[in-house]
Design an enzyme around this catalytic site. Structure first.
Site: not given
Ligand SMILES: Cc1cc2nc3c(=O)[nH]c(=O)nc-3n(C[C@H](O)[C@H](O)[C@H](O)COP(=O)(O)OP(=O)(O)OC[C@H]3O[C@@H](n4cnc5c(N)ncnc54)[C@H](O)[C@@H]3O)c2cc1C
Length: 432
Positions: A141, A144, A259
């Site tokens: 997928q 991100s 998902e």
């Molecule tokens: C093991 C693992 C596998 C993954 N696999 C995939 C994959 O296969 N494909 C893919 O596309 N992605 C994947 N991801 C990515 C995952 O979907 C993102 O890490 C996740 O959506 C969070 O985005 P970010 O890491 O950019 O954090 P950010 O969006 O930067 O968030 C940082 C912090 O801010 C908080 N936050 C952000 N916005 C808000 C809001 N509006 N309200 C309240 N709190 C908020 C979050 O909760 C978090 O605590 C994976 C992640 C992990 C850890």
């Protein structure tokens, strides 16, 4: 080898008991001799020997071709039984009971297949569903990005049309299984002048196409389960676009809803097949537990797990009557992620010093790392599983985001303020 054909099992009036019987008799015709008896009698030595001797790839092919790997998928595409979610639960109960190996391709089977079934063309379904179900083609997928995680609709990867093709440029991150994948679900920006949710389109990208560069990322477990993916002038035929141009967000929501179901403990990989521990297995492992505090923690885990199962059943019943997955999947995605972290904490506490060591796994590109290796090789290390569980409240949308969705889309609270929502994407300030 006598197997039930999809046409035979797809009987609208079939009872749960009849489905369980059919599944059992199909398993009896395909599993190695002695397997089912060993599970029924609790003979773990025999089970482990038979399990080790079984070819995982051959077995996944048999399971996929029979339709039992993806029982809710329409049988006409050669990989499903056309069952409703309630009926599929009966099938999965039997598969789980007999500890049948399942495809590790949770992203493709749990999210890609249902997205294609809901939004794909007939050609896409005919071409892609069957090899997905048989675990021959792994999917990933590509949503991100370094600058777009929780706010994935703000993503910057560009798709520009060139005749019957699209040219893709950009970077994705945290892409689980990209290094093993044949296909990827790609969300890309096709119209930067529209507001962020409206300028996106959804594609199936060939992960082996020229210009796709996959670089593994090593996690706290030492595994390299996910990757950075760079796309440099990658060409995708327009026939691999899913849904209308500019309607990618709607298609992506279908993927994201599925998902949450896949990560909620309701997917076909739930339980033993996921390589993780359930509260019952944990209790059995440490019985008798004399310490009152530990008994209390185990009892609470048992209750929590039952609540998740009941909520999943309720959601499945709703899907059965109303069609596609809805935002209520966020309830059990949230519960399951936090439950699994508590479960793994108790597991490691009860294990004592033995819980601190594990056999590392390969981080070289292409290695069958992490849960892939666990599912394929029927093993799990308590300490590795504990560390891996830390990602549960991030992957598939963080717990904060699940709470936002529940507040807005289930409880009907006012929408979170977002002043970028109606602006042209190109005019919204970004850090990357
Ligand atoms: C093991 C693992 C596998 C993954 N696999 C995939 C994959 O296969 N494909 C893919 O596309 N992605 C994947 N991801 C990515 C995952 O979907 C993102 O890490 C996740 O959506 C969070 O985005 P970010 O890491 O950019 O954090 P950010 O969006 O930067 O968030 C940082 C912090 O801010 C908080 N936050 C952000 N916005 C808000 C809001 N509006 N309200 C309240 N709190 C908020 C979050 O909760 C978090 O605590 C994976 C992640 C992990 C850890």
């Amino acid at each position: 080898m006598a197997i039930d054909t999809p046409a035979k099992i797809n009987d609208g009036d079939i009872t749960a008991d009849a489905l369980r019987d059919q599944t059992r008799s199909w398993l009896a015709s395909v599993l190695p001799e002695g397997w089912m008896e060993a599970v029924d009698s609790g003979d773990t030595d025999t089970y482990s020997k038979l399990r080790s001797a079984l070819s995982y790839n051959d077995w996944c092919k048999t399971l996929g071709e029979s339709g039992y790997a993806t029982p809710t998928w329409p049988a006409e595409y050669g990989a499903g039984l056309s069952l409703n979610p309630g009926q599929a639960r009966s099938v999965n109960e039997v598969l789980n009971h007999y500890r049948v190996p399942r495809p590790f391709n949770i992203i493709g089977i749990g999210m890609g297949g249902p997205t294609l079934i809901a939004c794909g063309t007939e050609e896409q379904k005919m071409q892609l569903l069957r090899p997905l179900a048989t675990n021959e083609e792994i999917w990933c997928q590509l949503f991100s990005e370094p600058g777009a995680g929780s706010d994935v609709a703000g993503l910057a990867t560009r798709a520009v049309r060139d005749g019957d093709e699209w040219i893709i440029n950009g970077q994705k991150v945290w892409t689980t299984l990209a290094h093993l994948s044949r296909w990827g679900m790609l969300l890309a920006r096709t119209d930067p002048d529209s507001p962020k949710h409206r300028g996106l389109s959804y594609f199936i990208i060939d992960m082996q196409a020229p210009g796709v560069d996959i670089r593994p990322l090593v996690q706290i477990t030492g595994d390299a389960e996910f990757n950075e993916v760079f796309m440099d002038n990658v060409r995708i035929p327009d026939s691999m676009r899913v849904g209308p141009e500019g309607d990618g967000w709607r298609v992506a929501i279908t993927t994201l809803m599925n998902e949450r179901i896949a990560l909620s403990g309701a997917g076909s990989l739930a339980g033993d097949a996921a390589g993780g521990s359930t509260s019952e297995k944990l209790i059995a492992r440490h019985r008798p537990v004399s310490d009152l505090g530990s008994r209390q923690r185990l009892a609470q885990l048992f209750i929590d797990e039952r609540l998740i199962k009941l909520n999943n059943q309720r959601a499945a019943e709703k899907r059965r009557s109303g069609g596609e997955a809805g935002p209520e999947g966020s309830i059990t995605k949230l519960m399951q992620a936090e439950f699994n972290q508590r479960l793994q904490k108790v597991a490691i506490d009860l294990e004592g010093p033995g819980g601190m060591a594990w056999e590392g796994q390969g981080t070289e590109p292409g290695a069958m790392a992490g849960f892939v290796s666990d599912v394929a090789n029927n093993r799990s290390d308590i300490s590795r599983t504990f560390l891996r569980a830390q990602a549960n409240t991030i992957e598939g949308g963080t717990s904060n985001i699940m709470r936002n969705i529940l507040g807005e889309r289930v409880l009907g609270l006012p929408k979170e303020f977002d002043d970028s929502r109606e602006k042209a994407w190109i005019d919204v300030p970004r850090s990357v």
